[in-house]
Structure formats: structure tokens, C-alpha cells
Design a protein around this motif. Structure first.
Motif, PDB file in Angstrom:
ATOM      1  N   GLY A 522     106.157  44.403  46.111  1.00 49.00           N
ATOM      2  CA  GLY A 522     104.925  44.301  45.349  1.00 49.00           C
ATOM      3  C   GLY A 522     105.083  43.570  44.023  1.00 49.00           C
ATOM      4  O   GLY A 522     104.234  43.701  43.137  1.00 49.00           O
ATOM      5  N   TYR A 523     106.147  42.773  43.908  1.00 42.87           N
ATOM      6  CA  TYR A 523     106.378  42.053  42.657  1.00 42.87           C
ATOM      7  C   TYR A 523     105.643  40.712  42.626  1.00 42.87           C
ATOM      8  O   TYR A 523     105.240  40.254  41.557  1.00 42.87           O
ATOM      9  CB  TYR A 523     107.882  41.804  42.460  1.00 42.87           C
ATOM     10  N   VAL A 524     105.494  40.091  43.797  1.00 44.67           N
ATOM     11  CA  VAL A 524     104.899  38.755  43.860  1.00 44.67           C
ATOM     12  C   VAL A 524     103.984  38.645  45.070  1.00 44.67           C
ATOM     13  O   VAL A 524     104.059  39.457  46.001  1.00 44.67           O
ATOM     14  CB  VAL A 524     105.990  37.655  43.957  1.00 44.67           C
ATOM     15  N   GLU A 525     103.131  37.617  45.038  1.00 46.39           N
ATOM     16  CA  GLU A 525     102.327  37.289  46.204  1.00 46.39           C
ATOM     17  C   GLU A 525     103.172  36.473  47.182  1.00 46.39           C
ATOM     18  O   GLU A 525     104.196  35.896  46.813  1.00 46.39           O
ATOM     19  CB  GLU A 525     101.093  36.491  45.775  1.00 46.39           C
ATOM     20  N   GLU A 526     102.713  36.370  48.431  1.00 47.14           N
ATOM     21  CA  GLU A 526     103.523  35.739  49.481  1.00 47.14           C
ATOM     22  C   GLU A 526     103.842  34.282  49.191  1.00 47.14           C
ATOM     23  O   GLU A 526     104.935  33.805  49.498  1.00 47.14           O
ATOM     24  CB  GLU A 526     102.807  35.857  50.833  1.00 47.14           C
ATOM     25  N   ASN A 527     102.897  33.539  48.601  1.00 46.99           N
ATOM     26  CA  ASN A 527     103.155  32.109  48.374  1.00 46.99           C
ATOM     27  C   ASN A 527     104.198  31.857  47.285  1.00 46.99           C
ATOM     28  O   ASN A 527     104.606  30.729  47.058  1.00 46.99           O
ATOM     29  CB  ASN A 527     101.856  31.365  48.043  1.00 46.99           C
ATOM     30  N   ALA A 556     104.045  28.688  39.625  1.00 44.20           N
ATOM     31  CA  ALA A 556     103.986  29.909  40.437  1.00 44.20           C
ATOM     32  C   ALA A 556     103.966  31.181  39.601  1.00 44.20           C
ATOM     33  O   ALA A 556     103.896  32.278  40.155  1.00 44.20           O
ATOM     34  CB  ALA A 556     105.174  29.949  41.403  1.00 44.20           C
ATOM     35  N   LYS A 557     104.031  31.063  38.291  1.00 45.00           N
ATOM     36  CA  LYS A 557     103.990  32.264  37.456  1.00 45.00           C
ATOM     37  C   LYS A 557     102.725  33.085  37.702  1.00 45.00           C
ATOM     38  O   LYS A 557     102.735  34.305  37.584  1.00 45.00           O
ATOM     39  CB  LYS A 557     104.068  31.871  35.972  1.00 45.00           C
ATOM     40  N   LYS A 558     101.646  32.409  38.066  1.00 43.07           N
ATOM     41  CA  LYS A 558     100.380  33.112  38.309  1.00 43.07           C
ATOM     42  C   LYS A 558     100.463  33.994  39.542  1.00 43.07           C
ATOM     43  O   LYS A 558      99.603  34.879  39.741  1.00 43.07           O
ATOM     44  CB  LYS A 558      99.246  32.102  38.462  1.00 43.07           C
ATOM     45  N   ASN A 559     101.464  33.750  40.397  1.00 40.73           N
ATOM     46  CA  ASN A 559     101.626  34.549  41.608  1.00 40.73           C
ATOM     47  C   ASN A 559     102.540  35.751  41.410  1.00 40.73           C
ATOM     48  O   ASN A 559     102.814  36.489  42.357  1.00 40.73           O
ATOM     49  CB  ASN A 559     102.186  33.673  42.744  1.00 40.73           C
ATOM     50  N   VAL A 560     103.038  35.941  40.184  1.00 38.18           N
ATOM     51  CA  VAL A 560     103.883  37.093  39.878  1.00 38.18           C
ATOM     52  C   VAL A 560     102.997  38.260  39.459  1.00 38.18           C
ATOM     53  O   VAL A 560     102.205  38.150  38.519  1.00 38.18           O
ATOM     54  CB  VAL A 560     104.899  36.764  38.760  1.00 38.18           C
ATOM     55  N   LEU A 561     103.128  39.383  40.155  1.00 33.37           N
ATOM     56  CA  LEU A 561     102.319  40.566  39.867  1.00 33.37           C
ATOM     57  C   LEU A 561     102.968  41.445  38.806  1.00 33.37           C
ATOM     58  O   LEU A 561     102.295  41.997  37.951  1.00 33.37           O
ATOM     59  CB  LEU A 561     102.093  41.365  41.157  1.00 33.37           C
ATOM     60  N   ARG A 562     104.279  41.584  38.866  1.00 29.60           N
ATOM     61  CA  ARG A 562     105.048  42.329  37.870  1.00 29.60           C
ATOM     62  C   ARG A 562     106.500  41.924  37.982  1.00 29.60           C
ATOM     63  O   ARG A 562     106.934  41.382  38.996  1.00 29.60           O
ATOM     64  CB  ARG A 562     104.892  43.838  38.067  1.00 29.60           C
ATOM     65  N   SER A 563     107.257  42.163  36.936  1.00 27.21           N
ATOM     66  CA  SER A 563     108.652  41.749  36.916  1.00 27.21           C
ATOM     67  C   SER A 563     109.490  42.575  37.895  1.00 27.21           C
ATOM     68  O   SER A 563     109.272  43.778  38.051  1.00 27.21           O
ATOM     69  CB  SER A 563     109.236  41.886  35.512  1.00 27.21           C
ATOM     70  N   GLY A 564     110.434  41.905  38.535  1.00 30.01           N
ATOM     71  CA  GLY A 564     111.322  42.593  39.457  1.00 30.01           C
ATOM     72  C   GLY A 564     112.521  41.746  39.820  1.00 30.01           C
ATOM     73  O   GLY A 564     112.528  40.527  39.602  1.00 30.01           O
ATOM     74  N   PHE A 565     113.556  42.404  40.353  1.00 31.42           N
ATOM     75  CA  PHE A 565     114.796  41.729  40.735  1.00 31.42           C
ATOM     76  C   PHE A 565     115.223  42.176  42.120  1.00 31.42           C
ATOM     77  O   PHE A 565     114.881  43.276  42.564  1.00 31.42           O
ATOM     78  CB  PHE A 565     115.934  42.086  39.768  1.00 31.42           C
ATOM     79  N   PHE A 585     120.654  36.537  42.767  1.00 31.43           N
ATOM     80  CA  PHE A 585     119.716  37.362  42.013  1.00 31.43           C
ATOM     81  C   PHE A 585     118.324  36.737  42.150  1.00 31.43           C
ATOM     82  O   PHE A 585     118.024  35.717  41.525  1.00 31.43           O
ATOM     83  CB  PHE A 585     120.115  37.430  40.529  1.00 31.43           C
ATOM     84  N   GLY A 586     117.480  37.314  43.004  1.00 31.40           N
ATOM     85  CA  GLY A 586     116.110  36.843  43.134  1.00 31.40           C
ATOM     86  C   GLY A 586     115.274  37.383  41.984  1.00 31.40           C
ATOM     87  O   GLY A 586     115.333  38.581  41.676  1.00 31.40           O
ATOM     88  N   ILE A 587     114.495  36.520  41.347  1.00 32.44           N
ATOM     89  CA  ILE A 587     113.824  36.892  40.099  1.00 32.44           C
ATOM     90  C   ILE A 587     112.313  36.674  40.190  1.00 32.44           C
ATOM     91  O   ILE A 587     111.848  35.649  40.691  1.00 32.44           O
ATOM     92  CB  ILE A 587     114.366  36.063  38.919  1.00 32.44           C
ATOM     93  N   ALA A 588     111.575  37.651  39.676  1.00 31.52           N
ATOM     94  CA  ALA A 588     110.143  37.499  39.412  1.00 31.52           C
ATOM     95  C   ALA A 588     109.914  37.992  37.992  1.00 31.52           C
ATOM     96  O   ALA A 588     110.185  39.163  37.695  1.00 31.52           O
ATOM     97  CB  ALA A 588     109.314  38.307  40.402  1.00 31.52           C
TER      98      ALA A 588
END
Length: 630
Positions: A522-527, A556-565, A585-588
């Protein structure tokens, strides 16, 4: 490994060509406009202004290419010697010597570079200018003579062989296959030689006997070039994408095919798109009975329609051939641009030549000084990357720690390249991105970094700054806190997002895995996953020390819902453009709330002992403990 080496070699070869041609695209466009407007068959024929066309294509453009090639190898001196050497091939031939310039420019830069290395430290004080001027003049003159006597005839022989090959194919009725030679020959600016030297004379005889000739469509078909330029319009990067629509108009309406040649040189694999587009177009002409009743010059769609016999069948055949060629080259070109790594910017291509030195990024990394000396009274250092939330944040964290330890009153921040503040005095970027940063803040001191995790390299900069800055550690900590404006974020690194003993066949598979974890959490949208792939294609997310940090683009920052790793352990490693990655390290990042934990990861990963411990960790909790310890 061999396949990986071949891939790297192909990329370097593409960079070699593009780095010399693409920075001079403005000159190509200027020449194309003047040609389209003022030649006898142009839109506004003008005999006086048309005199600019020949000198520009024979002298100006090759000299710019030669100078740029030499400068990329050895800065200003390399550019001067490269230009002198290029004059040898220009004067020694009657055709535009773009290929010769691509040979002699870098060669001139390389020769003077080796000479400077040889005499370094051996010239007595006061004789530096004398030695520099005479060495450049003598070596440049020798290279110009060698180019005139040897390289120019060799290039002439090569291009002559291409012309003979086209002539043979036409004579034996292998019309669609002629594109195999015609399209590459056009990229070498032999289009006029082929069209007017071979195809037009034969076509004129066919027109006399049959009323039309299909041969006059082989070289003049604007379809292949149009398809390639449209592919850049949709899937290109930076200035290449921005300039492609204008180039497409000049090419298709103005008939100046030369305008798309540099775009092919930027991505040499696009020659496949041109060949397949040309073959498809010729096949369509043959199938539908296309042909012209006069030479179409320049190769504009308007000129082709004007020279088409006045019947519906001929118009359908000729228009269909052009459209089929454009569609095929667009599809193939799009696949090449989407699946291959391309430079983000035409200006960025100017620095790609450095890759041709055969130096792979080492674990230690390196700083490359881009201009002048470190400025006095430095107050602000900015790390910049494409999105401003991944690699730049890690680099800023490491240098910020060094600044604090040295008691320097200097602000160290990170940002996206598009947001670099004008007051930045020192800007640090990955070397692929430095030209973009230089365009954004040309007055700043720019540093290119091979490896953002190479902590020892930051000591070099710190040593240069120590004499001019002092402050207390407490004061600096307060400044850092204000800059980050973030609370403790240990909760961002969760045990369920740590994956051990993973195996991937490619970096794309690994990046997609990391992205899917962020989506499921739930950190990012699919795109956002596709944006992660795009970001790595633009500039590798390999950080050094066997670490990669895939993340999305700035858009793509607009597709980030909340920060996560997510942390992914790959003990056997996965190839990232020739580099082995064992930790991913995958980052949002959302509103900078991820920066504190990313800082901890950067500091941890700067020590190879920690890397080994994390790679061999037996549980997610053990791996997390190693990170949180810092």
C-alpha cells in the motif's frame, strides 16, 4: 559474463557516436532549415543564401564533431587538436566527412592527452605556455597530414564500396534489399551521391521508356526517418524528445533527411529500424506499382506527391509505401528506445565519451572535477539525482556525516535535478547526470561521482573545505534537523518487507519484484513499478558496494501513497549493467519522511563489512538489526 561485456561494449559504442554528434544538433537543424528554404528546389529559392549550404555541411558540421570528440577526451586542448586533425579528412575528400571527423576528433584528443601525461612535471616553470601551444600545433599538424593522406582515402574507399553495392543490387533487381545499403549509407551523408549518382540516371532512362521509375523512391522515401523521429517524440528522453517534433516537420515536409541522421547515431541500433522501414516501403512500392515521373528533390512528401504520375493508383501506391515505411520504422524504433538504455538529454550525451576510456566504476568510486576550483566560503552543497529521493539522499547522508565530524558549517541537502536551488555552490551528481545539473546551475562547482556509497572519496572534498569553515557539532546537528524536518522513521522498515535468498535472472525482474512489494504494502500505485523500470533505464540505480536502490522517476512521485522500503537479499547476485548487486533496497518516498532511515542505510552500506553481514544474514530480524545499528 561475455554477454554482459558485449552489451556494455555496444552501449559504449553508441555513447561514443552520440556524444560527438548530439551536442551539435542545433547546428544540424540550422543547416537543415537553410537547405530546406533556400536551395533551388526549396520553399524560398535564393541563390545567395544557398551559398551557405555547402560550406556548412562540408566544413562547419564535421569540424564541430571533431572538436567535440577531442574535447570529450582531453578538454579544450583535445578539442583544438581534434579540430585540426579533422581538417585533414575534410580537405582530402569531396564528401561531407562526418565519419572521418568521428575518427580524427577523438584520436587528436587522445594523442595530446598522452603527450600531456608524458611531460607532466617535466616542464620548467615559465615554459608551460610555450610547450602547450607548440605541442598542440605540431601534433595537430602531423595528424592533419596523416588524415589527409591516409584516413580520408580510406573513408572514401569505404563509402565508395557502399555505392557500388547499391548499384549492384539495383542492377540485379533486388530492390527491397537495397535498403540494407541505402539506409546506412544515408547515415554517412551519402544520400545525394546514391540518389543523384546512381538512382537518378537509371531512373531517368526508365521514365523515358515507361513513364515512371520506382528507383526514384528508394532513397527519397521520408517514411523511415519519420518513423524514427516519431519514436523519439513518444519514447525519447530530454532534449532529444523535445527537438524530435521539429525535426520531423523539417524532414517530412522540408525533405531534409539529414536532420534525422544524428538521432540514429545517438542510438546506433536504430539503423535496424531504418533498414526494415526502408525495405517495407520498397516492397509496398513494388507490390502496388509505385513510381515517380521526375526526381523528387528534396525528399519531401510534397515533392514526392508533385512527381507522382497523375492517376489514383500511383498516388495510393506512393503514399502507402511512405506510410508503411513510417509505421514499421516507428514500431521497431519504439521497441529499441523502450528496451535499451538511452541518455536522458542531448547535453548529457556530451559527457558519455568518458565511458570510452574503458574504466568501469570501482567499489571505491571517483570524483571527477568538472570546472574550476572549489569555491571559497562554501555554505551549501547539493546532491542531485533524477527524482531526488534515492541515490542523492544516500550520498547526502554520507557527506553530511563527514561534514559534522569535520565541524564544518555547511548545509548538505539532496534534491531532484530539476529543483536544484540557484544558490547551490557545489553540486554532486552521478556522472551521467552532471551535464543536466550544469545546465540548471552553470555557475556552481560540479562534481561527478561514480559511486554514491564511496565514503572515502568524500574525504577529498572535506579536506579542501576544512581550512575555510569551522562550527560546533551541536550547531550542525541543529541545522541538519531543520533541513530534514523529519522524525524518527524506524517503523518504515518492516520485517514483512525483508526478503532473503532471492534469485533473479535480470535486473528488470528484480526491480519488478521490489515494486510489487511496495504495491502490495500500500505504499505506491501499480504504475509506480513501470516508473522504477524507466528510472533505471535512464540512469542506473546501482549505487556501488553491491547495492542497488530502485525507485521511481520524479514524475512518479504523485503515485507514492506513503513512504516505505523493501530490502531484498540476493546472495548469488543479479547483473545491473555489468555490476553485481547482492542487496536491493526498493524505495517509495513521500514528503521526505523516508530520508532519515535512508540515511542510516547509506551509512551502513558504505562499509563492506556490513554488506557481507547483511548478505549472509539468516533472518529478516538479523538484517534489520544491522541497518538499525547505524
Amino acid at each position: 559474463m561475455a554477454q554482459s561485456n558485449i552489451k556494455v561494449a555496444v552501449q559504449k559504442f553508441g555513447n561514443f557516436l552520440s556524444s560527438m554528434v548530439m551536442p551539435n544538433i542545433g547546428a544540424f537543424i540550422a543547416w537543415g532549415l537553410i537547405t530546406a528554404l533556400f536551395i533551388p528546389t526549396g520553399f524560398f529559392p535564393n541563390e545567395n543564401l544557398a551559398k551557405l549550404v555547402d560550406p556548412m555541411v562540408k566544413y562547419l558540421l564535421p569540424l564541430l564533431i571533431g572538436y567535440t570528440g577531442g574535447k570529450l577526451v582531453h578538454d579544450q586542448r583535445g578539442g583544438v587538436v581534434g579540430a585540426i586533425a579533422t581538417m585533414g579528412v575534410i580537405v582530402g575528400s569531396d564528401i561531407p566527412m562526418f565519419l572521418g571527423a568521428m575518427i580524427m576528433g577523438p584520436l587528436g584528443g587522445y594523442i595530446i592527452k598522452k603527450f600531456d601525461q608524458f611531460i607532466e612535471g617535466k616542464v620548467k616553470t615559465g615554459f608551460e605556455m610555450l610547450i602547450n601551444n607548440f605541442s598542440a600545433g605540431i601534433l595537430g599538424g602531423i595528424l592533419a597530414i596523416l588524415a589527409f593522406l591516409g584516413v580520408s582515402p580510406a573513408v572514401d574507399g569505404f563509402t565508395g564500396a557502399l555505392v557500388v553495392g547499391v548499384d549492384w543490387m539495383v542492377a540485379h533487381g533486388l530492390l527491397p534489399l537495397t535498403s540494407i545499403l541505402i539506409e546506412p549509407a544515408k547515415i554517412l551523408f551519402l544520400n545525394n551521391a546514391i540518389n543523384h549518382g546512381i538512382l537518378s540516371p537509371i531512373g531517368a532512362e526508365q521514365i523515358r521508356t515507361n513513364g515512371q521509375s520506382i528507383l526514384l523512391l528508394l532513397e527519397t522515401n521520408p517514411g523511415p526517418g519519420l518513423g524514427i523521429l516519431l519514436a523519439y517524440c513518444f519514447f525519447g528522453k530530454g532534449t532529444a524528445k523535445q527537438s524530435a517534433p521539429g525535426a520531423a516537420i523539417i524532414h517530412f515536409i522540408g525533405g531534409i533527411h539529414e536532420i534525422y541522421f544524428p538521432y540514429v547515431l545517438m542510438r546506433p541500433l536504430l539503423i535496424i529500424a531504418a533498414i526494415l522501414g526502408g525495405m517495407s516501403g520498397v516492397f509496398t512500392f513494388v507490390l502496388l506499382g509505385g513510381g515517380l515521373q521526375a526526381v523528387a528533390s528534396p525528399g519531401s512528401i510534397l515533392a514526392i506527391l508533385a512527381a507522382t504520375p497523375g492517376n489514383a493508383g500511383s498516388y495510393v501506391a506512393n503514399i502507402s509505401g511512405v506510410l508503411v515505411a513510417a509505421i514499421v520504422s516507428f514500431i521497431v524504433g519504439s521497441l529499441i528506445l523502450k528496451t535499451g538504455k538511452q541518455t536522458e538529454d542531448l547535453d548529457e550525451a556530451a559527457r558519455k565519451m568518458q565511458e570510452m576510456k574503458g574504466k568501469k566504476s570501482s567499489v571505491a568510486g571517483s570524483f571527477t572535477k568538472q570546472q574550476g576550483e572549489v569555491p571559497a566560503s562554501v555554505q551549501k552543497i547539493v546532491f542531485a539525482c533524477d527524482a531526488g529521493m534515492g541515490s542523492s539522499a544516500m550520498g547526502a547522508s554520507l557527506l553530511r556525516k563527514k561534514v559534522k565530524q569535520a565541524n564544518l558549517n555547511i548545509s548538505v541537502t539532496n534534491t531532484a535535478i530539476s529543483n536544484i536551488p540557484s544558490e547551490a555552490q557545489i553540486v554532486i551528481t552521478q556522472k551521467e547526470l552532471t551535464p543536466r545539473a550544469q545546465n540548471k546551475v552553470p555557475d556552481a562547482y560540479h562534481i561527478s561521482v561514480d559511486n554514491f556509497l564511496s565514503s572515502p572519496e568524500y574525504d577529498k572534498l572535506i579536506d579542501q573545505l576544512k581550512n575555510d569553515h569551522t562550527t560546533s557539532k551541536a550547531e550542525e546537528e541543529k541545522k541538519v534537523s531543520a533541513e530534514n524536518n523529519t522524525d524518527s522513521n524506524d517503523g518504515l522498515l518492516k520485517e514483512e518487507n525483508v526478503f532473503l535468498n532471492q534469485h533473479f535472472s535480470s535486473k528488470e525482474e528484480a526491480i519488478r519484484f521490489a515494486g510489487s512489494v511496495l504495491v502490495k504494502g500500500g505504499y505506491v500505485e501499480e504504475n509506480y513499478v513501470e516508473a522504477m523500470i524507466e528510472r533505471d533505464n535512464m540512469t542506473s540505480t546501482y549505487m556501488g558496494n553491491d547495492v542497488a536502490i530502485p525507485h521511481g522517476t520524479e514524475e512518479a512521485k504523485k503515485n507514492v501513497l506513503r513512504s516505505g522500503f523493501t530490502v531484498i537479499q540476493v546472495p548469488e547476485g543479479v547483473d545491473f549493467d555489468g555490476e553485481k548487486v547482492r542487496l536491493i533496497f526498493g524505495i517509495a518516498g513521500k514528503d521526505g519522511t523516508h530520508l532519515e532511515i535512508l540515511s542510516g542505510i547509506a551509512i551502513t552500506c558504505s562499509d563492506m563489512d556490513n554488506i557481507e553481514k547483511m548478505v549472509h544474514a539468516k533472518s529478516a530480524k538479523e538484517l534489520m538489526t544491522i541497518i538499525q545499528r547505524n
